[in-house]
Design a protein around this motif. Structure first.
Motif, PDB file in Angstrom:
ATOM      1  N   THR A 233       0.725  -1.110  -0.034  1.00 55.14           N
ATOM      2  CA  THR A 233       0.048  -0.049  -0.033  1.00 55.14           C
ATOM      3  C   THR A 233       0.949   1.303  -0.218  1.00 55.14           C
ATOM      4  OG1 THR A 233      -1.754  -1.299   1.279  1.00 55.14           O
ATOM      5  CG2 THR A 233      -1.980   1.141   1.171  1.00 55.14           C
ATOM      6  N   LEU A 234       1.796   1.497   1.110  1.00 50.74           N
ATOM      7  CA  LEU A 234       2.533   2.705   1.064  1.00 50.74           C
ATOM      8  C   LEU A 234       3.407   2.760  -0.183  1.00 50.74           C
ATOM      9  CD1 LEU A 234       3.341   3.023   5.086  1.00 50.74           C
ATOM     10  CD2 LEU A 234       2.078   4.526   3.737  1.00 50.74           C
ATOM     11  N   PHE A 235       4.358   1.492  -0.103  1.00 52.79           N
ATOM     12  CA  PHE A 235       5.357   1.909  -1.224  1.00 52.79           C
ATOM     13  C   PHE A 235       4.549   1.833  -2.556  1.00 52.79           C
ATOM     14  CE2 PHE A 235       7.736  -0.717  -4.325  1.00 52.79           C
ATOM     15  CZ  PHE A 235       8.611   0.310  -4.621  1.00 52.79           C
ATOM     16  N   ALA A 236       3.580   0.859  -2.773  1.00 52.40           N
ATOM     17  CA  ALA A 236       2.983   0.418  -4.060  1.00 52.40           C
ATOM     18  C   ALA A 236       2.200   1.638  -4.644  1.00 52.40           C
ATOM     19  CB  ALA A 236       2.111  -0.696  -3.988  1.00 52.40           C
ATOM     20  N   PHE A 237       1.599   2.346  -3.943  1.00 52.48           N
ATOM     21  CA  PHE A 237       0.525   3.528  -4.351  1.00 52.48           C
ATOM     22  C   PHE A 237       1.489   4.740  -4.517  1.00 52.48           C
ATOM     23  CE2 PHE A 237      -2.856   0.565  -2.820  1.00 52.48           C
ATOM     24  CZ  PHE A 237      -3.246   0.513  -4.157  1.00 52.48           C
ATOM     25  N   PHE A 238       2.615   4.722  -3.697  1.00 46.60           N
ATOM     26  CA  PHE A 238       3.270   6.093  -3.946  1.00 46.60           C
ATOM     27  C   PHE A 238       3.979   5.892  -5.394  1.00 46.60           C
ATOM     28  CE2 PHE A 238       8.030   7.124  -3.892  1.00 46.60           C
ATOM     29  CZ  PHE A 238       7.832   8.379  -4.067  1.00 46.60           C
ATOM     30  N   ALA A 239       4.518   4.690  -5.506  1.00 49.16           N
ATOM     31  CA  ALA A 239       5.146   4.405  -6.876  1.00 49.16           C
ATOM     32  C   ALA A 239       4.422   4.710  -7.953  1.00 49.16           C
ATOM     33  CB  ALA A 239       5.741   2.866  -6.692  1.00 49.16           C
ATOM     34  N   GLN A 240       3.147   4.033  -7.957  1.00 51.91           N
ATOM     35  CA  GLN A 240       2.096   4.228  -8.978  1.00 51.91           C
ATOM     36  C   GLN A 240       1.789   5.502  -9.348  1.00 51.91           C
ATOM     37  OE1 GLN A 240      -1.707   2.246  -8.592  1.00 51.91           O
ATOM     38  NE2 GLN A 240      -1.579   1.255 -10.681  1.00 51.91           N
ATOM     39  N   ASN A 241       1.434   6.267  -8.240  1.00 48.71           N
ATOM     40  CA  ASN A 241       1.212   7.785  -8.551  1.00 48.71           C
ATOM     41  C   ASN A 241       2.509   8.366  -8.855  1.00 48.71           C
ATOM     42  OD1 ASN A 241      -1.580   7.788  -7.752  1.00 48.71           O
ATOM     43  ND2 ASN A 241      -0.829   7.919  -5.704  1.00 48.71           N
ATOM     44  N   TYR A 242       3.733   8.069  -8.504  1.00 49.12           N
ATOM     45  CA  TYR A 242       4.535   8.717  -9.031  1.00 49.12           C
ATOM     46  C   TYR A 242       5.113   8.481 -10.530  1.00 49.12           C
ATOM     47  CZ  TYR A 242       9.910   9.471  -9.389  1.00 49.12           C
ATOM     48  OH  TYR A 242      11.425   9.890  -9.668  1.00 49.12           O
ATOM     49  N   ALA A 243       5.036   7.183 -10.885  1.00 50.00           N
ATOM     50  CA  ALA A 243       5.127   6.643 -12.164  1.00 50.00           C
ATOM     51  C   ALA A 243       4.326   7.358 -13.248  1.00 50.00           C
ATOM     52  CB  ALA A 243       5.325   5.263 -12.364  1.00 50.00           C
ATOM     53  N   LEU A 244       3.115   7.273 -12.949  1.00 48.44           N
ATOM     54  CA  LEU A 244       1.803   7.897 -13.669  1.00 48.44           C
ATOM     55  C   LEU A 244       1.949   9.328 -14.350  1.00 48.44           C
ATOM     56  CD1 LEU A 244      -1.268   6.356 -12.131  1.00 48.44           C
ATOM     57  CD2 LEU A 244      -0.571   5.931 -14.485  1.00 48.44           C
ATOM     58  N   ARG A 245       2.932  10.076 -13.585  1.00 52.44           N
ATOM     59  CA  ARG A 245       3.041  11.407 -14.261  1.00 52.44           C
ATOM     60  C   ARG A 245       4.484  11.370 -15.233  1.00 52.44           C
ATOM     61  NH1 ARG A 245       2.935  15.112  -8.757  1.00 52.44           N
ATOM     62  NH2 ARG A 245       1.591  13.706  -7.690  1.00 52.44           N
ATOM     63  N   ARG A 246       5.092  10.022 -15.249  1.00 51.07           N
ATOM     64  CA  ARG A 246       6.334  10.193 -16.106  1.00 51.07           C
ATOM     65  C   ARG A 246       6.089   8.974 -17.028  1.00 51.07           C
ATOM     66  NH1 ARG A 246       6.583  11.471 -11.309  1.00 51.07           N
ATOM     67  NH2 ARG A 246       8.207  13.381 -10.532  1.00 51.07           N
ATOM     68  N   THR A 247       4.963   8.209 -17.445  1.00 50.79           N
ATOM     69  CA  THR A 247       4.688   7.155 -18.219  1.00 50.79           C
ATOM     70  C   THR A 247       3.443   7.344 -18.713  1.00 50.79           C
ATOM     71  OG1 THR A 247       5.395   5.223 -19.030  1.00 50.79           O
ATOM     72  CG2 THR A 247       4.962   5.290 -16.920  1.00 50.79           C
ATOM     73  N   SER A 248       2.983   6.476 -19.652  1.00 48.62           N
ATOM     74  CA  SER A 248       1.563   6.576 -19.848  1.00 48.62           C
ATOM     75  C   SER A 248       0.839   5.307 -19.207  1.00 48.62           C
ATOM     76  CB  SER A 248       1.241   6.069 -21.423  1.00 48.62           C
ATOM     77  OG  SER A 248       1.705   4.834 -21.668  1.00 48.62           O
TER      78      SER A 248
END
Length: 297
Positions: A233-248
């Motif tokens: 949860t903590l790591f996974a959703f941070f990583a997903q939100n972070y990556a969604l601004r840098r890839t499609s």
């Protein structure tokens, strides 16, 4: 801070975000067995309320340095995304409790196939032929990985299909709502997880005949829940939100398509399940499709 700049304070290459997503796929692959263990000791809504309320509380300190404008923007974006996330986890966790882990892994990975079409509809962006090839290869690989079990659509399978479609909508809507906005990833994750936790808590007392029972005393429940809070949860959703601004969104889903492979590896190592040659071929196809999509960037 612009959307092309990392929330860590410096510009990072796109492959860094995509490597984080592969790690998320690994921990999410392990989450199926842990979630099934946790709901054995406590109702689904109660388990989700504990998991996400604890996560939101741990993320509260990330709000201290936000400006008033950032707070308003984060709440405006985070609340609707949190409601989608609430729907995903209610459908997914109930579905997981009503079907096999193999069926769940196969059906949830259909978000890889759904995402290009949702992205096409919502963002008006044609993903291109390469993405469709990669999603097709990933789907075939997932089918081979789980081909030892027959798919029969029961209630649990239907809920996993709904969760897969909602996952595709989640990554696409996150891209649309956060594009060009100054929203740090951790406070956004706090709003999303808080919405899920409080939503499940309210549903638990409204829907369950006797409300939520007292919290379980079993160490197994708390070990499983602790792992899910920190890593899934903590790591996974941070990583997903972070990556969604840098890839499609489609590329995010392709990378997350490796999740069933890691789930199989976890089952072999931890649960001592056997995986035949066909299963390993399917796993390699999924990983290969994900890596190919990343390398084409």
């Amino acid at each position: 801070m612009s959307s092309g700049q990392a929330t860590l304070g410096f510009k990072t290459p796109a492959w860094w975000a995509e490597a984080m997503l592969l790690l998320v796929a690994a921990v999410w692959g392990a989450s199926y067995g842990l979630a099934k263990t946790a709901v054995f000791f406590y109702p689904v809504l109660g388990f989700l309320a504990v998991r996400f309320c604890v996560t939101a509380l741990l993320l509260l300190p990330t709000w201290r340095r936000l400006s008033a404008q950032q707070v308003r923007t984060t709440l405006t974006v985070g609340l609707p995304l949190g409601l989608i996330l609430l729907s995903i986890f209610v459908a997914e966790t109930y579905g997981l409790s009503l079907t096999s882990a193999s069926n769940a892994a196969f059906l949830i990975s259909l978000c890889v196939t759904f995402t290009p079409f949702v992205e096409w509809i919502v963002l008006r962006a044609h993903p291109g032929w390469a993405v469709f090839v990669a999603t097709g290869v990933s789907l075939v690989g997932t089918w081979l990985l789980t081909s030892t079990t027959s798919l029969s659509l029961n209630l649990g399978d239907g809920l996993m299909l709904i969760a897969a479609l909602l996952r595709a909508a989640m990554v696409t809507c996150t891209t649309r709502l956060t594009r060009g906005k100054d929203i740090p990833s951790l406070p956004l994750t706090a709003v999303q997880t808080g919405t899920v936790g409080l939503g499940c808590l309210m549903l638990g007392f409204l829907v369950l005949p006797d409300g939520l029972p007292p919290l379980p005393n079993s160490p197994v429940f708390w070990y499983a829940t602790g792992f899910l809070v920190v890593f899934c949860t903590l790591f996974a959703f941070f990583a997903q939100n972070y990556a969604l601004r840098r890839t499609s969104p489609t590329r995010v889903s392709l990378l997350m398509g490796a999740e069933p492979v890691f789930g199989a590896l976890f089952a072999v190592w931890w649960l001592h399940e056997s995986l035949g040659v066909t299963g390993w071929i399917g796993g390699l196809l999924i990983v290969g499709a994900s890596l190919w999509a990343a390398l084409r960037r």
